[in-house]
Every structure is written in structure tokens, then in C-alpha cells.
Design an enzyme around this catalytic site. Structure first.
Site, short mmCIF file in Angstrom:
data_model
loop_
_atom_site.label_atom_id
_atom_site.label_comp_id
_atom_site.label_asym_id
_atom_site.label_seq_id
_atom_site.Cartn_x
_atom_site.Cartn_y
_atom_site.Cartn_z
CG LEU A 131 0.99 -1.50 -6.28
CD1 LEU A 131 2.34 -1.68 -5.63
CD2 LEU A 131 -0.09 -2.25 -5.54
CG ASP A 132 2.16 -3.18 -9.51
OD1 ASP A 132 3.30 -3.17 -9.01
OD2 ASP A 132 1.28 -3.99 -9.17
#
Lengths: 289, 289, 289, 289
Positions: free
Chosen positions: A232-233
Site C-alpha cells: 500500500l502506497d
């Protein structure tokens, strides 16, 4: 960079292990196919034993004849030098699906830049987990698919989306799409899903970055466009930008001010992607802007 | 904002709980002392029950008489409204100590802006845990104290520094000083120690931010000036800025490019501090820039 | 880009009329001399019949042997393709004279970046029409020549300067030098004199740009580094930048704020010039930044 | 700054000759009407004998009763201090006509920011000398009036426009409207017509600024929003911004890149105008941003 309309123009983007004479080899191949070089961009991680990255944009004097010939030459050369390569033509427009949730500023910017011809991209469909923008999008003649997502229906929803996308799009822009895609989904579009994160990564990873930014009292807020990976990210960053703010901004003001950064950063990343200007290397990008 | 040379100018900076008529009360007090208002800046966290922040810059028609009178009036008003306030005069120049380790770009920028009169600040001493810049600094007529710091001698070193500073300086700039100050030391200069961190906080907290930025592949690098508290890199942010970089930058290139951001961000924060333009509220700053 | 320290590195900068196979020809020549290519930059005004601009940075495996060989090859190739070319080695540092009048911020920035190694340039002399900075400059071990200029003595002054420069410097930076150089003087250093103009050209050509900017009420002030030609403030622009200002800035404030833009813009232009990254084409520059 | 939704909020914007105690007088008046001050902004051209500019945003505890009372108080005070003043309420939304010719990027940005509530403005009509955007605009429910303009029909066209505008709009945005308005027309909307000029004024006054920028070889392009006066491109500047470009940009590329600057600069100027943050003083603006 944006404005060329020549229908004889093509782009070759490639990477391979460094090898003496690699540029000569490529440019000789282009010369042999009567390609007039317009732009060259190059990068290497080490001139002797690193990875070599190359982008060349050219016009083919006899396009119909040369394009396929060049492709065959590149297949041979690609074997020889262990190249990853992609040959693209200005005659073929990229096709992008846009995923959106409940904020339409990024979506509208992408539609506007597509429609105005500023980004050479077609949008065959919009997919959303909410019905909100159906009318607005269909007014532009773009199909809008509402696929609700709940924890229980997530697998099913992704399967449905994959079926809609199959053969219809080349890549996906997540324009403030607030669902996390599964590794299975991502594996179908490796380095072909661009997300806009509403912070200057790696600051404020995860949800509610503007509230976190407000609490920390930062003097600049930012946005980050990156390829989606399963972390994530954490995917390779394509573009980032910031805007100055001050003590007068509430958390809501930061959100509103951030919209302009988000939409311009995402649109820029999408433009570079469709112009074959971005290469991924490990967790980073080389951007031949 | 920089260029006024009037010797009759003074600045009042204050905060207090919101109270109906607070601005009237203050400006009436100024009027009574024949102050001509040049600049007013104000902020509130909530117009009815928040905290009120105020800065007013003015010229006193009869300085010698009015300055002390005004101070007495403020003492009374300060009690009444539970104010934190500071009245400063352009006749008195702030005194700043600079702490430095092994990189002199921030130090030199501060010296240059002090010397040129651009920042109205005196530098009575430089303190360093290394001897490197002794000659360079003394050429400007500034005393340079070399106080080595090891884990064993840290307490002693801080004690020595405190003795040197005592009564000689008003605040401290950490110009790439690579030692962490103890809570005991910090308590002597609350909100009076400005540090420059070589990243866009809160990204890349801690050591080696440029290497971390290189590894993450960010497209902008930054610097952050903040007041020092006992939480590393978590103090109230005064100023931040960024610079665009690309895939061609090595980690060393990032360091070099970052220097320019660091020195301008620190110098700006110091300027605002000495011009009484910064107020701390919780873990944030109000900057009346 | 800044940080490479390899002593085997060299740069070839060239321009010539477009010719099919020109890149192959050059890179073949490099391959033949065992050059490992680190960076390639290219530009063309038209891929078929325009002007071709090329910069290539490389490492020679056997420097002592190859550098001179490569030079001979380039002499032959240069004839064949009507090339303007320059082959530079990282072993040889550029030498820059700085001309200054009564403001030292640009001068000091150049000295600082030279001294710190950030810009690979030597400063064999400073020339000024005023004596003001003699001590300051000589403290850095740099000779300072005070050559007063009046309308009557201008020719004589320029002759004296040319004699001092002769064989000692490769190019000149005008660091807020407030005299206009004669065509005769300029002809000795064509595209080798870099001036900093204190406005965003072509706005506010001529004298007192900050006063003009103040009167016009602009919201950004700027600075422009350009090569000096015989048309005042009309030479090829190398770099420009701006800084946001507002209604609170007096004309004097604009001057002070502008200093920071001026010094960073001039320093950047000088860095690109000594790194052989700038080519002049008509009244414009190609900057391979 | 954008996000407040309180229906009890109002703004007072005023200017007058400097007078001792003027701030006290105003804030006493507000206190008397139970106004809780949220933001104060102030400027003076000279604290003793200059012009005083003031903006105060506040919430009225008993809006219905206080708003009209305050207005009456201001009428009296306005006489006494020779004030120009305007009292505006968040309950009343400004009405803007947009004039456009053949490029719709600025128009669409204004519609989008109005529709999304980001700028508190209504758009009762679009007026164009071309029919091109009729469908696009009417899809948003906004009337579109096509008023062709030729040298012969210009007077008539302006008369028709004035009739349409009469009583329906408070101000006008020229969103790339390529006709010059007559002094007669401008006199009806003094300091109420905002134009976007597609250059960084005063560089490239007049037509074809991007071609002029291309020919000059600038490294930044810009846009300028200003109030329209009878001197072409000479009116008071509200906002300016720039974008970095390089030698690869053709004149057409500059136009495309410039669009993003134009639309964001115009939208920002419009936002400040409707938020009563802009005051005109001579040929300049004070912007309480």
C-alpha cells in the site's frame, strides 16, 4: 512534446543490461529502417555494468513498410541484448479505464484532457463503487459501470471489473478510488495501474492524509502519483507536487487545496505513461520527461 | 518587511483566550501611547472560544517616553486577559548562537545574512563539536568554540555550552548540528532552538534522509525548519520547502541539491523568528509572514 | 550529476546539420575508443533538415591513450559533418573571472560554490569598478583588481581588463556588474560572458527593474541569467526563476528578496556552463540539464 | 478559508485615509453589534499619512438583527472617516458572467469550481462571440448567449451584452475572450471585470504572447489575472504564476502548457474577488490572501 501530429511518428522504449555499443546498435537499426530521430533520452545505473534505459522518438519515411520491419529487427536485437522493449505508434491511441469513488475532480480532469486532445488517450469506460457520477460521465458518451464493493462481494466485484476491462483497456487510472485492489487483480495489470495518493509520499501513508497533515502542522501539502503494487502506497513514484499552505487552513481547506495538486499530478503521470516516457526499475521510475 | 529602518518601530506579539473586544482593547492601548500602526496580523482557532493570536507593528511618535509606558499598560492588560505577550523594539537586535558540525553551508548563509543586514541578528558565538570551521568563522570576527561531544562527555559538553550561552544569546540555530540535545538543555531554550532537518518532515524522520529519499525514489526533496522539542524531528514546523529532482540524481547529488533548500529554509525561519513573526501553539506554529 | 569524481570522465558537446545516422556515427566513434557512455542528451530543431545538438558524457577505459585518439577522430568527423564540437575532460577545471560592482551577494555565492567544490570552477581573479570587496575577496586567496570606469576611461579600463584576463580565464560571470561592456570587449568572449539581470526578462529591461516591478504591482519577481551580446538584456537566456511577493513589499524589500533569486539563478547558469550543458542556437539556448 | 459554512458570517472590506485609532473605531463598532472576529487583514501605505486598507471577517451572534444595524453604523462611520467600504454576507452568493471566445479551458475550470462549491459564485450566463460551446455549457443548465462581434457591430454587440447583464451579474470574468472591450463598456463594471492574460505581464503585452515567448527563448511561461482598465494589459494585477519549460517546447507546446497556468490563475483571482479579498489602489491591488 505534446503537439506533434505526424502520423509517421513512433516511439521505442527499452531497457537491457549495459553492453558496449548498445546505442550504436539501436541507432544503426533505426537508420536501416529510414527512421529520422526526433528525440533521444537515455539513462544508465552504471556505464559499465548497470542497466541501460533508452527512449527514442522518430519519424519513419515509409511508415507502412518500415514499422513492421523495424519490429522484426527489434525482436532479433531484443534476444541478443536481453532487452525489454516496446515499440509504439502515434497511430494507435492508448485506452484507459478510470476507477473512481466519491470525488470527481481527478476524473473530470482526465476526461477533459482526453477530450481536448491534450493527452492522447481514449477512455472506454469508467468503473465506480458508487453510482454518483453516472449522468455526468455518460453526458460525455463514456460508459459508466457501477460495481458496488463490500467486504463480502469484493472478489466478485473484481472479477466483474476484470471481465469488463478484458481486451478493452491498456491501463487503469485510480482517480481517488478508495478501495484496495487485491494482488490477484493487480497481477493482471502490472505497472499498468496508476494511483493518486493525496499526500507527499512517504509522508502520511494510509488513510486521511489531510487530517494527519493538519495535525502535524506542515507548511506544504502534496500529492503523489505511483504505480500500484501490493504494498500500500509503496509503489514506484511517477510524479509528485506540493502547494504552500499556512496556519489559516483548516483540515477541510487542506482537502480542497489538495484537489488541484492531485488532479494535475495524476494527469501529468497519465500523460507520461501514455507517451511511453516512464520505465520502472525496482521500486523507482525513470521518467524521460 | 525587511527594509524598514525606523528606530521608532516596535512589535507586539501576543496570544490569549478569545474575548469580545480584545482587538479594540489592544488598539486602544496603542492609540493611547501614540503608536501609528504599520502592520496587523491576527489569527484565531475559533472566533468565540478559541485562542487569539495577534501581532502588531507600529511606530511610536515619542519613542523614549512611550515604549516604557506601553510596557506598563501591557502588564496590566496582560493580567486582565491572561495574555502571553512580548514587546520588542527595532532598537534592540536579537542575539543568536549557531551550532554546527561538519557541513558549513547553513552556517555561512546565516553569517552572510547577518553581516549584510538582511536578517537583523547578531551572532555572538559559534559552537561546534568539531574544530573544522574555526578559521573561517573567526575571519568574520565571531568567536568559535570547539566543544567535542562523546557519549561519555555529553553532559559536560552541554554544561559548558550553557555556560558560554548564559546571558549572551537569545536563541540558538542548529545549522546541521548532528548531536541530539538533552531535555535538560532544551528546557533552557524552550521554543528558542531552531533546527534544520534535511527532509520534508514527516517524511524521512531520523538519520540519513537523503539516502532514504534516494531509495524511495521521490521526485522532490525537501527541508524543514522546526523548533526543537524532546521528540526527535517532531517539534513545531516553522518553514518547509522542496526542490524537484529526477532519476539522474545519485544519493550524493540529492545531498548537494538539498543544501540550497536547507540553507534558505533555515535562514527564512530564523528571519521570521527574530522579526517576532512566529508563535507556537501546541505542536504547530502560527507564522505571520 | 554533480557528484561524479571519476578522473576518466569526459564530455563531448556538439551541433551540426541533421544527417541520417549521425548518432550512430558518433557513438561508433566512442565505442572504437573504449568509451562507456554515462549520459546522452540530444535535441533537434527538425528531425529531417534541422540542426542536431548532442551531449554525451562517458568514461574512457584507458584515458591517457584514448582521449587524444578520440580528439583526432572527432577532427575528421567534425569536418565530414560540419560539426561545432568541444571535447572536455573532468581533469581540467574551467577558470572563471567574476566582475562585480557594489553588491556582493552573487559574487559570494559563486566563491562559496567554487570553494566547496559544488561547481567545478576556479576563480583566478575578481575585477571590479569599485574597491569595496577587496579585503573580503583576498581573504579567500583570490586576486582582486580594482579598475575604475568613467565615460572617459572606459576604453582604457576594458583594455586593462582584457590584458588581465588574457590566457588566465575561460569565461566571465557578471555578478551584478553595472557597466555595459563594449562590442569590442564582448567579441573576445562570445557566448562566454554570463550576466545576471535582476528581472524576469523580457519584463523590465534596462535599469532599476525592481522599481519598475514595484510600480507595476507584479506578484512575482524574477531574475534571468543570459549570455551577453551587443543587444542590452537581449542575449540568449540560460536560466530564470521567480519568487512570490505581495503588496507588503516595498521597492527595497523587492531588491532584498530578489537577491536570493539572482544568486541561485546565476550560480545555476554558471554550473551548467562549466559542465558543458549549454549550447547557443540563434538567440536561444539548449540546456541539457 | 474556503470551507466555512456558517450562515452568520460576514465580511467588511474598507479603505480610507490613515487616521489615529481607526482600527479601534472599526472593531468597537463590530463589538457593539456582537460580531465575533474570525480574521483580520490590514495594510497601510504609510502608518501616519497613507491609505489604510482593512478586511475583517466575523460571525454575528444575532445575524438578522445585527447585519442591518451594523450597516447603519458603517454608514455613519464611513462619512466620518471618508471610507470606501463594502459589507458582504455569506448568505448572498456573487453572480459572475463569463465571456469566452474559442478556448474553453478557463471557462470549464470556472464552471467546475462553481458547481463543486469550491468558489462561492453563481454563473447566470455565458456570453461568447462564437457559438462553439453552446451545448457544452447548456448541459450545465447555464444560459449561453452567442453575440457575434465584427468591427461594424461592436457597439451594438456591447449594448446587447450590457442589457443581458443588467441586474443579473455582479462581475465579469474574461475567460480567454479575444475582443477588446470599449471604455464605455468597462465604465459600467469598474474593477469588476477580471481578465486572464496568457503571459507573465508586463512581458509579452498584446497578442500572441506564446509565440513571442517562444521566439525569446524564455525558460518560464506565465499567466496574469488583472482587472480590466482602458489601457490594454495594464490593469491592476491580481494574481500571476509561471511554469517551467525548456528547449523541447514548440510554440504549440507552450500554448498547451500555458493553459494549466491560465486556468488556475484566473480561478484563484475570481475566488479572491468573490471572497472580498482584493482592493484596488491606483494601478495595483492589495490582496488579503
Amino acid at each position: 512534446m505534446y503537439s506533434t501530429t505526424s502520423k509517421n511518428r513512433a516511439v521505442l522504449l527499452l531497457s537491457c543490461p549495459e553492453h558496449p555499443g548498445i546505442i550504436s546498435a539501436i541507432t544503426n537499426g533505426l537508420l536501416h529502417n529510414k527512421a529520422n530521430i526526433a528525440h533521444v533520452d537515455q539513462h544508465t545505473t552504471d556505464p559499465r555494468e548497470g542497466i541501460f534505459f533508452f527512449r527514442v522518438e522518430f519519424e519513419l519515411e515509409d511508415y507502412d513498410h518500415s514499422f513492421e520491419n523495424l519490429k522484426r529487427d527489434l525482436e532479433i536485437m531484443g534476444e541478443e541484448y536481453s532487452m525489454n522493449w516496446r515499440l509504439s505508434s502515434y497511430r494507435k491511441t492508448s485506452r484507459m479505464a478510470v476507477f473512481v469513488s466519491k470525488m470527481d475532480h481527478c476524473l473530470m480532469e482526465l476526461i477533459w484532457r482526453s477530450k481536448s486532445g491534450e493527452i492522447p488517450v481514449e477512455i472506454p469506460m469508467i468503473i465506480s463503487n458508487h453510482p454518483d457520477f453516472k449522468d455526468e460521465v455518460e453526458a460525455y458518451g463514456i460508459p459508466y459501470y457501477h460495481i458496488p464493493v463490500t467486504p463480502e462481494t469484493k472478489d466478485e466485484a473484481e472479477t466483474k471489473a476484470l471481465q469488463l476491462l478484458e481486451g478493452k483497456v491498456d491501463f487503469i487510472a485510480l482517480a481517488r478510488y478508495m478501495q484496495i485492489l487485491s494482488p490477484e487483480f493487480v497481477s493482471h495489470y502490472e505497472n499498468q495501474i496508476i494511483n493518486i495518493h493525496h499526500s507527499f509520499l512517504p509522508a502520511f501513508i494510509g488513510s486521511n492524509p489531510y487530517h494527519k497533515a493538519f495535525d502535524r502542522g506542515v507548511k506544504l501539502i502534496g500529492a503523489t502519483a505511483h504505480y500500484v503494487t501490493n504494498d500500500l502506497d509503496e509503489g514506484p513514484i511517477i510524479q509528485q507536487d506540493v502547494k504552500r499552505v499556512n496556519h489559516r487552513y483548516t483540515a477541510d481547506d487542506l482537502k480542497i487545496a489538495g484537489r488541484h495538486v492531485e488532479k494535475s499530478v495524476l494527469a501529468q503521470a497519465v500523460a507520461w505513461h501514455v507517451e511511453d516516457k516512464v520505465m520502472v526499475h525496482g521500486n523507482k521510475t525513470i521518467v524521460f520527461a
